[in-house]
Design a protein around this motif. Structure first.
Motif, PDB file in Angstrom:
ATOM      1  N   ARG B  71      37.479  42.623  41.628  1.00 58.49           N
ATOM      2  CA  ARG B  71      36.664  43.320  42.625  1.00 58.49           C
ATOM      3  C   ARG B  71      37.378  43.385  43.968  1.00 58.49           C
ATOM      4  O   ARG B  71      37.169  44.313  44.743  1.00 58.49           O
ATOM      5  CB  ARG B  71      35.295  42.648  42.756  1.00 58.49           C
ATOM      6  CG  ARG B  71      34.457  42.793  41.497  1.00 58.49           C
ATOM      7  CD  ARG B  71      33.104  42.125  41.639  1.00 58.49           C
ATOM      8  NE  ARG B  71      32.215  42.858  42.517  1.00 58.49           N
ATOM      9  CZ  ARG B  71      31.392  43.818  42.105  1.00 58.49           C
ATOM     10  NH1 ARG B  71      31.338  44.134  40.838  1.00 58.49           N
ATOM     11  NH2 ARG B  71      30.618  44.449  42.954  1.00 58.49           N
ATOM     12  N   LEU B  76      35.665  46.221  46.241  1.00 54.09           N
ATOM     13  CA  LEU B  76      34.220  46.008  46.131  1.00 54.09           C
ATOM     14  C   LEU B  76      33.831  44.665  46.730  1.00 54.09           C
ATOM     15  O   LEU B  76      32.680  44.419  47.060  1.00 54.09           O
ATOM     16  CB  LEU B  76      33.786  46.068  44.668  1.00 54.09           C
ATOM     17  CG  LEU B  76      34.007  47.420  43.990  1.00 54.09           C
ATOM     18  CD1 LEU B  76      33.778  47.323  42.493  1.00 54.09           C
ATOM     19  CD2 LEU B  76      33.083  48.468  44.593  1.00 54.09           C
ATOM     20  N   PRO B  96      36.427  50.981  48.979  1.00 54.18           N
ATOM     21  CA  PRO B  96      36.747  51.473  47.646  1.00 54.18           C
ATOM     22  C   PRO B  96      37.034  52.978  47.609  1.00 54.18           C
ATOM     23  O   PRO B  96      37.894  53.424  46.855  1.00 54.18           O
ATOM     24  CB  PRO B  96      35.495  51.151  46.825  1.00 54.18           C
ATOM     25  CG  PRO B  96      34.653  50.268  47.644  1.00 54.18           C
ATOM     26  CD  PRO B  96      35.201  50.176  49.012  1.00 54.18           C
ATOM     27  N   ASP B 100      42.818  54.005  45.197  1.00 61.24           N
ATOM     28  CA  ASP B 100      43.075  54.860  44.048  1.00 61.24           C
ATOM     29  C   ASP B 100      42.890  54.060  42.764  1.00 61.24           C
ATOM     30  O   ASP B 100      43.810  53.424  42.287  1.00 61.24           O
ATOM     31  CB  ASP B 100      44.507  55.414  44.162  1.00 61.24           C
ATOM     32  CG  ASP B 100      44.882  56.231  42.946  1.00 61.24           C
ATOM     33  OD1 ASP B 100      43.965  56.802  42.326  1.00 61.24           O
ATOM     34  OD2 ASP B 100      46.077  56.292  42.618  1.00 61.24           O
ATOM     35  N   PHE B 101      41.682  54.072  42.230  1.00 59.92           N
ATOM     36  CA  PHE B 101      41.452  53.360  40.974  1.00 59.92           C
ATOM     37  C   PHE B 101      40.235  53.939  40.264  1.00 59.92           C
ATOM     38  O   PHE B 101      39.409  54.617  40.859  1.00 59.92           O
ATOM     39  CB  PHE B 101      41.227  51.864  41.235  1.00 59.92           C
ATOM     40  CG  PHE B 101      39.913  51.573  41.891  1.00 59.92           C
ATOM     41  CD1 PHE B 101      38.804  51.209  41.130  1.00 59.92           C
ATOM     42  CD2 PHE B 101      39.764  51.670  43.266  1.00 59.92           C
ATOM     43  CE1 PHE B 101      37.584  50.961  41.739  1.00 59.92           C
ATOM     44  CE2 PHE B 101      38.542  51.407  43.872  1.00 59.92           C
ATOM     45  CZ  PHE B 101      37.465  51.056  43.108  1.00 59.92           C
ATOM     46  N   GLY B 102      40.152  53.691  38.975  1.00 56.61           N
ATOM     47  CA  GLY B 102      38.949  53.995  38.211  1.00 56.61           C
ATOM     48  C   GLY B 102      38.458  52.684  37.644  1.00 56.61           C
ATOM     49  O   GLY B 102      39.266  51.796  37.358  1.00 56.61           O
ATOM     50  N   ILE B 103      37.157  52.540  37.490  1.00 53.81           N
ATOM     51  CA  ILE B 103      36.656  51.242  37.043  1.00 53.81           C
ATOM     52  C   ILE B 103      35.610  51.407  35.944  1.00 53.81           C
ATOM     53  O   ILE B 103      34.838  52.363  35.945  1.00 53.81           O
ATOM     54  CB  ILE B 103      36.097  50.422  38.231  1.00 53.81           C
ATOM     55  CG1 ILE B 103      35.800  48.981  37.811  1.00 53.81           C
ATOM     56  CG2 ILE B 103      34.885  51.080  38.844  1.00 53.81           C
ATOM     57  CD1 ILE B 103      35.656  48.024  38.975  1.00 53.81           C
ATOM     58  N   PHE B 105      32.642  49.073  33.989  1.00 51.91           N
ATOM     59  CA  PHE B 105      31.926  47.804  34.073  1.00 51.91           C
ATOM     60  C   PHE B 105      31.383  47.396  32.710  1.00 51.91           C
ATOM     61  O   PHE B 105      31.209  48.215  31.812  1.00 51.91           O
ATOM     62  CB  PHE B 105      30.766  47.917  35.057  1.00 51.91           C
ATOM     63  CG  PHE B 105      31.202  48.098  36.470  1.00 51.91           C
ATOM     64  CD1 PHE B 105      31.642  47.021  37.208  1.00 51.91           C
ATOM     65  CD2 PHE B 105      31.193  49.350  37.056  1.00 51.91           C
ATOM     66  CE1 PHE B 105      32.050  47.181  38.518  1.00 51.91           C
ATOM     67  CE2 PHE B 105      31.599  49.522  38.365  1.00 51.91           C
ATOM     68  CZ  PHE B 105      32.033  48.433  39.093  1.00 51.91           C
ATOM     69  N   TYR B 108      28.512  49.314  31.636  1.00 50.01           N
ATOM     70  CA  TYR B 108      28.852  50.745  31.597  1.00 50.01           C
ATOM     71  C   TYR B 108      28.510  51.451  32.911  1.00 50.01           C
ATOM     72  O   TYR B 108      29.282  52.239  33.402  1.00 50.01           O
ATOM     73  CB  TYR B 108      28.175  51.529  30.459  1.00 50.01           C
ATOM     74  CG  TYR B 108      27.959  50.767  29.181  1.00 50.01           C
ATOM     75  CD1 TYR B 108      28.984  50.011  28.618  1.00 50.01           C
ATOM     76  CD2 TYR B 108      26.743  50.792  28.531  1.00 50.01           C
ATOM     77  CE1 TYR B 108      28.787  49.313  27.442  1.00 50.01           C
ATOM     78  CE2 TYR B 108      26.534  50.098  27.348  1.00 50.01           C
ATOM     79  CZ  TYR B 108      27.571  49.351  26.821  1.00 50.01           C
ATOM     80  OH  TYR B 108      27.364  48.659  25.673  1.00 50.01           O
ATOM     81  N   ALA B 109      27.269  51.148  33.451  1.00 49.15           N
ATOM     82  CA  ALA B 109      26.816  51.824  34.674  1.00 49.15           C
ATOM     83  C   ALA B 109      26.924  53.338  34.573  1.00 49.15           C
ATOM     84  O   ALA B 109      27.298  54.010  35.514  1.00 49.15           O
ATOM     85  CB  ALA B 109      27.558  51.298  35.903  1.00 49.15           C
ATOM     86  N   ARG B 170      34.915  58.664  32.232  1.00 47.53           N
ATOM     87  CA  ARG B 170      34.520  58.944  33.604  1.00 47.53           C
ATOM     88  C   ARG B 170      35.505  58.315  34.578  1.00 47.53           C
ATOM     89  O   ARG B 170      35.874  58.912  35.581  1.00 47.53           O
ATOM     90  CB  ARG B 170      33.112  58.400  33.860  1.00 47.53           C
ATOM     91  CG  ARG B 170      32.630  58.655  35.268  1.00 47.53           C
ATOM     92  CD  ARG B 170      31.217  58.187  35.474  1.00 47.53           C
ATOM     93  NE  ARG B 170      31.104  56.729  35.324  1.00 47.53           N
ATOM     94  CZ  ARG B 170      29.965  56.069  35.442  1.00 47.53           C
ATOM     95  NH1 ARG B 170      28.845  56.732  35.689  1.00 47.53           N
ATOM     96  NH2 ARG B 170      29.922  54.767  35.299  1.00 47.53           N
ATOM     97  N   ALA B 171      35.932  57.081  34.249  1.00 50.24           N
ATOM     98  CA  ALA B 171      36.870  56.396  35.140  1.00 50.24           C
ATOM     99  C   ALA B 171      38.228  57.079  35.140  1.00 50.24           C
ATOM    100  O   ALA B 171      38.937  57.078  36.143  1.00 50.24           O
ATOM    101  CB  ALA B 171      37.012  54.941  34.716  1.00 50.24           C
TER     102      ALA B 171
END
Lengths: 568, 379
Positions: B71, B76, B96, B100-103, B105, B108-109, B170-171
């Motif tokens: 995080r 985050l 955030p 430059d990142f995709g995450i 969880f 799923y969120a 999505r990420a």
């Protein structure tokens, strides 16, 4: 090097990098705090100061309080208020417990109808039961003999009236408490051959003890702060809430009004703190693996509970029916012919339909603005990470209004906004101040409802939005709001109905052009137009019912539309 | 460029796996990162480098700080001290949105009220993609995760594994330079997890995106990662390839957390031998001085078990318990010279050669190349 033009760096020590998004959040949070200061803290502070001053505005310490306690006519109200409130707690909580038990733990028929009927008192102003009681048990009442010579004007009438309109609040809390049951515990008790009574004492009661405590606190606070019922039916029996009104409106003694307000504030704050303490203890009593209790039919038990519940429902219908009947006949008890005359409010000036329109405007305003403001503030408190101190203080201020009785808040507004030196003085007597006051008055329940709804959302929605570089307001409007729509609608209808029916706070604040329907009921009753007062109260009730039905309809349609994604 | 694990590894290091990571660019660099929550220190001065295209797993027990570290990389959670560099750019204090990142969880969120299409396109609309390009990209990503044609479905209509794949799509939609996975598989049931493990790994290799995954499942880390970062109590215990972590753990914690390991109290006698009870046995070279109390670490499958004494270095023991585990037989023995239990895994084929039953006296041979010596004594 990493700082672009839209971003400026805060000293690294504070660990915050400002950009347009955090700045916007800060502004919103500051606005929320300002709302709470102007709408709650500063008025209350002004009132506290006022209680320490004489009529010329000089500081005289506790002299007002000394006078108050030295005057039995005034100080007696404390005893009276506590007596009424405690009696109401005993009656309402036990009755509500029996009914809630009937709903949740028996197979009595007609549960749904019963629940709908028990909602009705909430939709009416508390003046309505008082007016009806006068028709039923008053000097010319049709059941007068039942009282055996005792007068309805006084403690008897007050307690019956309060029980009527507080009952639904208690019932809702206890139904919730009794619904949270684990069938496994009952099966275990059965397997160990425990008697029904012992099961009740060892499983049922401990499971709802926090619910019962919380319920008692709520009923106590509502009873001790209510103004509508004792105003109409209290006669010469003085209570704290009516004393404030008498001191301020009757005798123009604002200092003494402030003193009584502070005294009324104390028990309210005390029960509020006790309730918060109990609520904190209440968490996670029920594990997620609990299996809900399903009652099995039992003839004797089911019919006993139905009889009690139907008797309660019958009483509610009797009270409401009486008000409707009274508003539709020429002149009780001499001319019982049907008429709609009382609904024209002829020659009653601002107390007529105009006040009803004012109420609609005010309630609509509160519902619209209040829902947006409260839900957004709750979202900022729950879902943002920045400014923890600021968020905590907004949260604290959001919970406080529940502890402030309406009469106290109303009077505090007079002191604060009517002060000539206050730049917000122009608000006095406008619809805006009524909206602000009502919004603050009913803020807490809506805030807590919003928080509960928001806590159910995945805590990472905001993180995902941020990682995809979507600004927070888009995630708020595209995801958070739509998903929480049922809660948002609940809040708005709660605000509307309460704004429509409340009388306590606004009775001090309306202006010549902004008289409200509920205040009109009060004035019509004071002036002796009982039938018109009943008509106006029924009108408020009908308005609330229509709005409630609309709400149910809209919720149904929306949930239907959203079924694709809500279904698991 | 240096990798910090070299200085901390005391035992032999096989160089085979390092070549790739040493040559590529550093994608992420973490410098003495600390995170405190009030009195609790979640991260104590973390230093780490992650290379371009690498798949790195943060592995550790719950509460070890691995999620906090992830995080902090994402922005985050803001670190108390320390720096984070991405592609040589200091991002330590950026929110955030500016990183430059995709995450993905654990939960799923996914946005429940949006279709898969809208979920995947959520970040694209903001980047000035036009409608047809968004549609194209969504289609491409759905194909990539094997859910083509499900554009109009809602997350609730999918299974857990499918939802997790959508979260991954999505990420990845905005083509981030860094993919962060926060326990992405732990909410799934065992079989789906196994399948998705391979899918994620092959997807990562296909796209070549630098990936950091947090997990508490050692098997997941061993099978998926190029390099594993083993963490405990807010510090990095060891960084290395799965093989290094498994074969050459640097301390007793790593040794016992990854796989099963016998930890036997011994006394050091020379730089390459130790005293087990009264018996001296040869071990891997170490830097402890003779007379020190230490532990000998050896994995159950590294011990050889005989029913007759094979040579002088074999240790006498008695079988106290056997457990049939299909592919192998797990034999618990008690050392005769020492009040100490030791677990031996016997291959199915070996187990058939002799009758291993409770009460049998056996001889255990611990090959020198597997006898690791750690300074701590674990009881």
């Amino acid at each position: 090097m990493s700082v672009n033009t839209a971003t400026f760096k805060w000293p690294a020590r504070l660990g915050i990098t400002f950009n347009s998004e955090t700045l916007l959040k800060l502004l919103f949070l500051l606005a929320a705090l300002a709302l709470m200061l102007i709408g709650l803290a500063l008025p209350l502070y002004t009132m506290l100061m006022k209680s320490l001053q004489n009529s010329a505005g000089e500081f005289i310490g506790l002299a007002n309080y000394q006078y108050y306690f030295a005057t039995p006519a005034l100080a007696n109200s404390i005893v009276n208020s506590f007596f009424i409130a405690i009696l109401t707690v005993i009656i309402v909580v036990s009755l509500a417990f029996v009914c809630a038990y009937g709903i949740t733990r028996t197979c009595m028929p007609g549960k749904r109808v019963f629940r709908v009927l028990t909602l009705l008192p909430i939709l009416a102003p508390s003046l309505l039961p008082a007016i009806s009681l006068v028709y039923i048990f008053g000097n010319q009442g049709y059941f007068k003999e039942l009282l055996g010579g005792a007068s309805i004007y006084g403690p008897i009438g007050i307690v019956i009236g309060m029980c009527f309109w507080i009952f639904p609040h208690a019932l809702m809390i206890l139904v919730t408490a009794l619904s949270n049951s684990d069938a496994r515990l009952y099966e275990a008790a059965k397997a160990m051959k425990t008697s029904a009574f012992r099961t009740f004492m060892t499983v049922t009661l401990p499971g709802v003890r926090y619910g019962l405590m919380s319920c008692s606190f709520v009923v106590f606070t509502l009873a001790i702060t209510d103004f509508g019922v004792p105003k109409v039916i209290g006669g010469q029996y003085n209570l704290l809430a009516t004393d404030i009104y008498k001191q301020v409106v009757g005798q123009q003694n604002f200092q003494m009004g402030a003193v009584v307000s502070v005294i009324l504030l104390l028990p309210a704050i005390f029960t509020f703190i006790a309730d918060r303490w109990v609520q904190r203890r209440q968490t996670s009593q029920l594990s997620s693996r609990a299996v809900p209790y399903q009652p099995e039919p039992s003839r004797v038990r089911d019919w006993t509970f139905s009889l009690i519940c139907y008797a309660v429902a019958g009483f509610i219908l009797l009270i409401i029916g009486t008000a409707v009947y009274a508003s539709l006949i020429q002149f009780w008890p001499y001319n019982l012919s049907f008429t709609l005359r009382h609904y024209t409010f002829d020659g009653l000036g601002g107390s007529g339909w105009e006040s009803w329109f004012n109420s609609l405007k005010m309630a609509g305003g509160v519902a619209l603005i209040g829902t947006l403001v409260i839900f957004t503030n709750a979202w900022l408190v729950e879902k943002s990470k920045e400014f923890p101190l600021l968020r905590q203080s907004v949260h604290l201020f959001s919970i406080l209004p529940m502890a402030v009785p309406g009469m106290v808040l109303g009077l505090a507004y007079i002191f604060f906004f009517n002060h000539p030196a206050n730049p917000l003085n122009f608000l006095y007597g406008t619809l805006a101040i009524l909206i602000l006051n009502t919004l603050i008055h009913f803020y807490t329940v809506c805030h807590l409802t919003s928080m509960t709804a928001l806590k159910q959302l995945d805590p990472e929605f905001e993180s995902v939005g941020a990682s995809l570089k979507v600004p927070f307001w888009r995630t708020y409007t595209r995801v958070t709001l739509p998903v929480s729509l049922p809660a948002v609608l609940d809040i708005s209808v709660y605000l509307f109905v309460n704004a429509m029916t409340t009388v306590s706070a606004v009775v001090f604040l309306y202006g010549p052009d902004t008289r409200l329907a509920s205040v009109s009921v009060l004035h019509l009753d004071e002036a002796g137009y009982f039938a018109s007062a009943a008509a106006m109260a029924v009108l408020i009730l009908l308005t609330s019912i229509v709005v409630k039905l609309l709400h149910a309809g809209v919720t149904f349609v929306l949930l239907r539309k959203a079924q694709d994604w809500r279904q698991r | 460029m240096h990798s910090i694990h070299q200085s901390t590894v005391t035992a032999l290091v096989s160089n085979s796996s390092l070549s790739q990571t040493q040559t590529s660019e550093v994608c992420l660099k973490i410098e003495s990162l600390c995170k405190e929550f009030g009195d609790f220190t979640a991260l104590k001065s973390i230093d780490l480098e992650i290379h371009e295209g690498e798949f790195v797993c943060f592995l550790g027990p719950s509460g070890c700080g691995k999620t906090t570290l992830l995080r902090a990389i994402a922005g985050l959670e803001l670190q108390t001290r320390g720096k984070v560099y991405q592609n040589k750019k200091d991002i330590s204090l950026l929110p955030p949105q500016k990183r430059d990142f995709g995450i993905v969880f654990q939960s799923y969120a996914l946005f429940p009220n949006l279709t898969l299409e809208d979920n995947i396109a959520y970040g694209l609309k903001n980047q000035g993609y036009n409608k047809s390009r968004i549609q194209e990209r969504v289609k491409e990503l759905l194909e990539l995760i094997g859910l083509e044609g499900s554009e109009k479905k809602y997350p609730a209509q999918l299974s857990g594994g499918q939802q997790q794949r959508v979260a991954l799509a999505r990420a990845l939609a905005t083509e981030p330079g860094l993919l962060l996975l926060d326990e992405p598989l732990s909410a799934l049931d065992a079989r789906v997890r196994l399948h998705l493990r391979q899918q994620i790994k092959s997807l990562q290799q296909k796209l070549g995106v630098t990936t950091v995954m947090v997990t508490h499942d050692q098997e997941e880390a061993l099978t998926m990662a190029d390099r594993i970062v083993v963490m405990n109590h807010g510090v990095i215990e060891q960084v290395g390839t799965p093989e290094e972590i498994y074969r050459q753990p640097v301390n007793a914690f790593v040794a016992s957390f990854v796989g099963s390991m016998n930890l036997i109290p011994i006394e050091v006698t020379s730089p390459s031998s130790v005293l087990l009870g009264h018996q001296s046995i040869p071990s891997l070279p170490h830097e402890l001085s003779s007379g020190d109390s230490a532990s000998l670490a050896i994995r159950p499958e590294e011990i050889e078990l005989f029913d007759q004494k094979p040579d002088d270095n074999a240790v006498e023991a008695r079988v106290v318990h056997t457990e049939y585990l299909g592919a192998f037989l797990r034999v618990t023995c008690e050392l005769l010279t020492l009040d100490q239990e030791i677990v031996v895994d016997l291959q199915h084929t070996d187990a058939e050669r002799m009758v291993v039953a409770q009460g049998l006296d056996v001889f255990l041979k611990m090959p020198q190349c597997y006898c690791r010596i750690f300074a701590e004594q674990v009881k």
